[in-house]
Motif scaffolding. Structure first.
Motif, PDB file in Angstrom:
ATOM      1  N   ALA A 152       0.827  -1.209   0.000  1.00  0.00           N
ATOM      2  CA  ALA A 152       0.000   0.000   0.000  1.00  0.00           C
ATOM      3  C   ALA A 152       0.857   1.251   0.000  1.00  0.00           C
ATOM      4  O   ALA A 152       0.469   2.280  -0.562  1.00  0.00           O
ATOM      5  CB  ALA A 152      -0.917  -0.016   1.223  1.00  0.00           C
ATOM      6  N   GLY A 153       2.041   1.180   0.607  1.00  0.00           N
ATOM      7  CA  GLY A 153       2.840   2.374   0.789  1.00  0.00           C
ATOM      8  C   GLY A 153       3.819   2.668  -0.318  1.00  0.00           C
ATOM      9  O   GLY A 153       4.341   3.766  -0.407  1.00  0.00           O
ATOM     10  N   HIS A 154       4.104   1.676  -1.172  1.00  0.00           N
ATOM     11  CA  HIS A 154       5.032   1.984  -2.265  1.00  0.00           C
ATOM     12  C   HIS A 154       4.480   1.645  -3.635  1.00  0.00           C
ATOM     13  O   HIS A 154       4.633   2.416  -4.578  1.00  0.00           O
ATOM     14  CB  HIS A 154       6.374   1.277  -2.043  1.00  0.00           C
ATOM     15  N   GLU A 155       3.801   0.525  -3.779  1.00  0.00           N
ATOM     16  CA  GLU A 155       3.321   0.130  -5.104  1.00  0.00           C
ATOM     17  C   GLU A 155       2.290   1.113  -5.642  1.00  0.00           C
ATOM     18  O   GLU A 155       2.335   1.516  -6.809  1.00  0.00           O
ATOM     19  CB  GLU A 155       2.740  -1.290  -5.030  1.00  0.00           C
ATOM     20  N   THR A 156       1.344   1.528  -4.791  1.00  0.00           N
ATOM     21  CA  THR A 156       0.311   2.461  -5.250  1.00  0.00           C
ATOM     22  C   THR A 156       0.904   3.838  -5.549  1.00  0.00           C
ATOM     23  O   THR A 156       0.579   4.459  -6.566  1.00  0.00           O
ATOM     24  CB  THR A 156      -0.796   2.582  -4.190  1.00  0.00           C
ATOM     25  N   SER A 157       1.788   4.323  -4.678  1.00  0.00           N
ATOM     26  CA  SER A 157       2.413   5.622  -4.909  1.00  0.00           C
ATOM     27  C   SER A 157       3.296   5.596  -6.149  1.00  0.00           C
ATOM     28  O   SER A 157       3.341   6.557  -6.923  1.00  0.00           O
ATOM     29  CB  SER A 157       3.242   6.032  -3.691  1.00  0.00           C
TER      30      SER A 157
END
Length: 461
Positions: free
Chosen positions: A270-275
């Motif tokens: 959630a914290g790196h792939e989406t961003s």
């Protein structure tokens, strides 16, 4: 002024047959959409494995996601798809299990406060610029690789208090890419009631990619978890430390080592792939919109100039905020949210059977022809116009809504504004001649053929 309209999968003129839908969705769920998908209030398709309803009616969307959220938990098919990577984490669980995890994790998110995290974000952004300075200005560069690296670096620094090294970043990028490509191939047979169609090779490859990612995270967690059990003091004040200190309010039990891996894997996704997905698309949209880019650059220089950015500067870079918000509208990283009703119920005059799948798709809602003017155009100024306020209020939900709204939304927005600010100050972002990214919908919305741009260092830099 005409605005740039990025390419997206051309919808079919008419609703496809079930066989055709199965064939097209093997590559990307967006390939199964048809023209009415962007104008209808609710669509339905009845497959051998599930009754599926696509919901665009704002009133019913709020009912499913917000006011009656307990009656519409997350789909078991989504859990089935993500369990090899995320385990029994807060992203996939429901009911009492989800509530226990959420209660234990809430205090830990204080460690991700934007003011606490900003110095770590800044360190990662400065490391990003050092890597990009080595890129050949004359050659196209796949910015997706760097956006994955810098966002993974930020979440590593926030969770573990340590930067991510280059080889690990590339391993994770490659593993996530493989996992995403295989996800629709594994999920589709379940939708069509044919789990036997899942090829063992695909399952083995998917599990291998998940183990690579979890293995890297586990290697970071284990030594600190063992030190924590021994009662050894730690100087780190990060999310992992907060997770290890969390206790179940009913049983007073902490997370086990396996549970820690699950929750950290969830945060990492959630914290790196989406961003990374959103920042990649933002870079491309800026490259294709030089007027938007120039105005944002001028504002950044007016606010920050040549000095080191500070956390208080971010709120004054309104053009950059709007660029990223508009990117999230056109390319929401999570293109759909899948829910299922716990008991039979009516929705828009249809009687839904128990455990039907109800899909709310930001990809459709945020391009819906009823709500948005020029819905396929990149127009950051829409976030300043009075006539667009209703659409933004009712049909804009890149971070979901209701009890399961993304807790990291403020974190992600600040991270994105900082990274884009640093890019704009240092470089002109230029298009790569002849390159047209091809969006595909898998776990997140990425480009099947990468996102290539060119970077030219500004004279001031």
């Amino acid at each position: 002024m005409s605005r740039f309209c990025p390419a997206y999968p051309k919808p079919h003129p008419e609703k496809a047959s079930k066989l055709s839908m199965f064939w097209h969705a093997r590559r990307s769920w967006m390939d199964a959409l048809f023209e009415r998908s962007y104008t209808m209030q609710m669509g339905e398709v009845h497959l051998p494995g599930v009754d599926l309803y696509m919901l665009n009616d704002i009133k019913e969307v709020k009912r499913v996601m917000q006011t009656e959220a307990q009656a519409f938990p997350k789909s078991h098919l989504l859990h089935e798809s993500l369990e090899p990577l995320l385990g029994e984490s807060i992203f996939t669980t429901n009911g009492e299990q989800w509530q226990r995890q959420r209660t234990m994790m809430n205090p830990a998110f204080a460690q991700a406060r934007v003011n606490v995290a900003f110095p770590r974000m800044l360190g990662a952004a400065q490391a990003m610029l050092e890597r990009l300075d080595a890129v050949d200005e004359a050659r196209p560069y796949d910015i997706e690789v760097e956006m994955t690296h810098v966002t993974a670096d930020i979440i590593f620094r926030t969770i573990f208090s340590t930067p991510m090294q280059g080889p690990d970043a590339h391993r994770i990028f490659d593993a996530f890419a493989r996992y995403q490509a295989l996800a629709p191939k594994l999920m589709l047979p379940a939708l069509f009631g044919a789990r036997w169609l899942r090829m063992p090779w695909y399952r083995w490859q998917s599990n291998k990619a998940a183990k690579e990612i979890r293995g890297l995270l586990h290697a970071m967690i284990r030594p600190r978890y063992k030190s924590h059990l021994k009662g050894e003091a730690t100087e780190q004040e990060d999310i992992l430390a907060a997770f290890m200190q969390a206790k179940d309010p009913k049983t007073d039990q902490p997370f086990t080592e396996g549970e820690l891996v699950n929750q950290v894997a969830m945060l990492f996704l959630a914290g790196h792939e989406t961003s990374a997905s959103a920042l990649t698309w933002a870079s491309y949209l800026l490259a294709m919109s030089p007027d938007v880019q120039q105005k944002a650059y001028e504002q950044v220089m007016e606010v920050i100039g040549d000095r080191t950015p500070e956390q208080s500067d971010m709120k004054d870079c309104s053009r950059v905020w709007n660029i990223f918000r508009e990117t999230l509208r056109l390319f929401p990283p999570v293109g759909f949210f899948a829910r299922e009703n716990v008991q039979a119920c009516p929705v828009r005059g249809k009687q839904l059977k128990e455990r039907s799948t109800v899909v709310v798709a930001p990809w459709l809602l945020q391009r819906h022809r009823k709500w948005w003017k020029d819905p396929d155009a990149f127009d950051p100024d829409r976030f300043e116009r009075e006539e667009d306020k209703d659409a933004i209020k009712h049909a804009y939900m890149p971070f979901s809504m209701g009890p399961r709204v993304c807790l990291g939304a403020a974190f992600a927005l600040q991270e994105a504004v900082l990274i884009l600010t640093c890019l704009l100050r240092r470089y002109e972002i230029l298009p790569a001649e002849g390159h047209v990214p091809q969006p595909v919908g898998r776990l997140t919305i990425r480009s099947e053929n990468g996102v290539r741009i060119r970077l030219r260092k500004r004279a001031a830099a």
